[in-house]
Design an enzyme around this catalytic site. Structure first.
Site, PDB file in Angstrom:
ATOM      1  N   THR A  24       0.801  -1.231   0.000  1.00  0.00           N
ATOM      2  CA  THR A  24       0.000   0.000   0.000  1.00  0.00           C
ATOM      3  C   THR A  24       0.832   1.278   0.000  1.00  0.00           C
ATOM      4  OG1 THR A  24      -0.134  -0.144   2.432  1.00  0.00           O
ATOM      5  CG2 THR A  24      -1.993  -1.030   1.168  1.00  0.00           C
ATOM      6  N   PHE A  55       0.923   3.904   9.313  1.00  0.00           N
ATOM      7  CA  PHE A  55       1.309   4.908   8.308  1.00  0.00           C
ATOM      8  C   PHE A  55       1.772   4.265   7.004  1.00  0.00           C
ATOM      9  CE2 PHE A  55       4.558   4.161  11.525  1.00  0.00           C
ATOM     10  CZ  PHE A  55       5.599   3.633  10.772  1.00  0.00           C
ATOM     11  N   TYR A  56       1.423   3.002   6.772  1.00  0.00           N
ATOM     12  CA  TYR A  56       1.808   2.316   5.540  1.00  0.00           C
ATOM     13  C   TYR A  56       0.819   2.622   4.422  1.00  0.00           C
ATOM     14  CZ  TYR A  56       5.492  -0.596   7.667  1.00  0.00           C
ATOM     15  OH  TYR A  56       6.635  -1.061   8.269  1.00  0.00           O
ATOM     16  N   GLY A  57       0.807   3.862   4.012  1.00  0.00           N
ATOM     17  CA  GLY A  57      -0.060   4.275   2.922  1.00  0.00           C
ATOM     18  C   GLY A  57       0.421   5.584   2.333  1.00  0.00           C
TER      19      GLY A  57
END
Length: 332
Positions: A24, A55-57
Site C-alpha cells: 500500500t 502509516f503504511y499508505g
C-alpha cells in the site's frame, strides 16, 4: 539447523515473516485481489508473522495497510487466527513521533487498529521513540494499554540494546523490529541482535534484502520509480549505487556456490545469526514469496558463513541508511 519456528504472542510462527508495507505504501499500489493472493501465499507458506503500521499508505491514505488486512480477514476469516499481527504506531500522519498526550494518542491508535483489523492486535509498538522523552515513560504508557487489553503484547522498533534494556524493565518486550541485512550490519545493529538472542526475544529483521538492492531489483539509479522511498536513500544514488553493487557481485558468487538464489542466501544468513531472527521480506508476487519462504529450510555451511562474514568485514556500504533529513529515523 536453525529452529523452524519461534514463539510470538503465544503462537508458533515460521522463521520467515512477511512485511506488508509495499502493498500500500508505494507509488502504484497493487490491486486488492493481487494483495490478497500475496497475503494468502505468505500464510500458506508458513510466513504468519506479519508486520504492518498505521502509516503504511500514500499521503491521505495512511491507514490503507491496516484497512487491507481487515478486508482480507473479513473475506478469509480462517486466516485471522493463524496470523500474528505486529503493528507500529505512535506517530502522526507525517510519521513524527507523538510527544504530547501520548497515552491518549496511543489508546486511540490502538482502538483504530483493532477496529480496522476486526480483532485485537497481537503486538503494538511505537515506530520511533519520541525525542526527549524518557524511554521508561513511553513504555509505562504502553504497559497501561496492554493491561487495558487493547493489545496482547508490547514490541519495540528501531531501538538499541541499551534502550531495549531500559524498556524491558518496564514491560516485557515480545518482539523487536530493526533493519538487518547483509548491507545493514553496523555495530549498533549487531548489539541489538545479540540482546534479542540473549533475552530470547524474537526480532523482525526488516528490509532483509536491502530494499530490493541485494536481489538487483534496480539495474541503475534511473530505474527507481519517482515516489519510491529508495529514491531518497543515499545508498541508491549516483556513484554509491555502483560501488554498492560490488557487494551484490560477491553475494551472487556465494549464492551460486551454495546452490541457492541470492535472496535466499541473504535470508538464510539472517536466520543463522541466532534462533530468534525473523526476516520479513515484502512482496506482492506469490512466486517470490514462496521462494523467500523456502529460505527457512536452507542451512548455510560453516564455509558459507565464513565467506559471507569475510565479505562483510571488507565491505563498507557507501551512503547512510537514511538521508540527513531523516536522521530521526535512526536507531535510538
Amino acid at each position: 539447523m536453525a529452529p523452524p519456528h519461534v514463539e510470538l504472542a503465544g503462537k508458533d510462527v515460521g522463521r520467515i515473516g512477511y512485511g506488508l508495507m509495499q502493498l500500500t505504501w508505494t507509488p502504484k499500489p497493487v490491486p486488492e485481489e493481487e494483495s490478497f493472493a500475496a497475503m494468502k501465499a505468505a500464510a500458506d507458506n508458513g510466513c504468519v508473522a506479519w508486520s504492518t503500521a498505521t502509516f503504511y499508505g500514500n499521503p491521505g491514505h495512511h491507514l490503507d495497510n491496516l484497512t487491507l488486512i481487515g478486508k482480507f480477514f473479513k473475506k478469509y476469516p480462517e486466516y485471522s487466527s493463524r496470523v500474528v499481527i505486529v503493528c507500529k504506531g505512535g506517530s502522526d500522519e507525517n510519521i513524527r513521533p507523538v510527544k504530547e498526550n501520548r497515552l491518549d494518542f496511543y489508546r486511540n491508535d490502538l482502538k483504530n487498529i483493532n477496529s480496522l483489523l476486526g480483532r485485537t492486535v497481537d503486538v503494538y509498538s511505537v515506530a520511533r521513540l519520541p525525542p526527549g522523552i524518557p524511554i521508561e515513560e513511553v513504555f509505562a504508557d504502553l504497559k497501561v494499554l496492554k493491561d487495558e487489553g487493547l493489545c496482547k503484547e508490547i514490541g519495540a522498533s528501531e531501538m538499541s540494546a541499551p534502550s531495549l534494556e531500559k524498556a524491558n524493565k518496564i514491560v516485557p518486550i515480545k518482539i523487536v523490529e530493526i533493519e538487518v541485512s547483509l548491507w545493514s550490519w553496523d555495530t549498533v545493529i549487531q548489539d541489538a541482535v545479540k540482546w534479542c538472542g540473549d533475552h530470547k526475544v524474537p526480532i523482525f529483521c526488516y528490509s532483509p534484502l536491502g530494499r530490493g538492492f541485494i536481489i538487483r531489483k534496480f539495474k541503475t539509479p534511473e530505474d527507481i520509480p519517482d515516489g519510491s522511498f529508495q529514491k531518497y536513500l543515499p545508498r541508491f544514488q549516483g556513484e554509491a549505487f555502483y560501488e554498492n553493487l560490488k557487494l551484490v557481485d560477491q553475494l551472487d558468487e556465494s549464492a551460486e556456490k551454495a546452490g541457492v538464489t541470492t535472496g535466499q542466501l541473504a535470508l538464510a544468513w539472517i536466520l543463522s545469526l541466532n534462533d530468534y531472527t525473523i526476516p520479513i521480506p515484502g512482496s506482492s508476487n506469490p512466486s517470490r514469496i514462496t521462494e523467500n519462504a523456502a529460505a527457512a529450510n536452507i542451512t548455510l555451511s560453516e564455509e558459507d558463513k565464513k565467506t559471507l562474514n569475510s565479505t562483510l568485514a571488507k565491505f563498507d556500504p557507501k551512503g547512510g541508511r537514511y538521508p540527513d533529513f531523516m536522521k530521526g529515523l535512526q536507531m535510538q
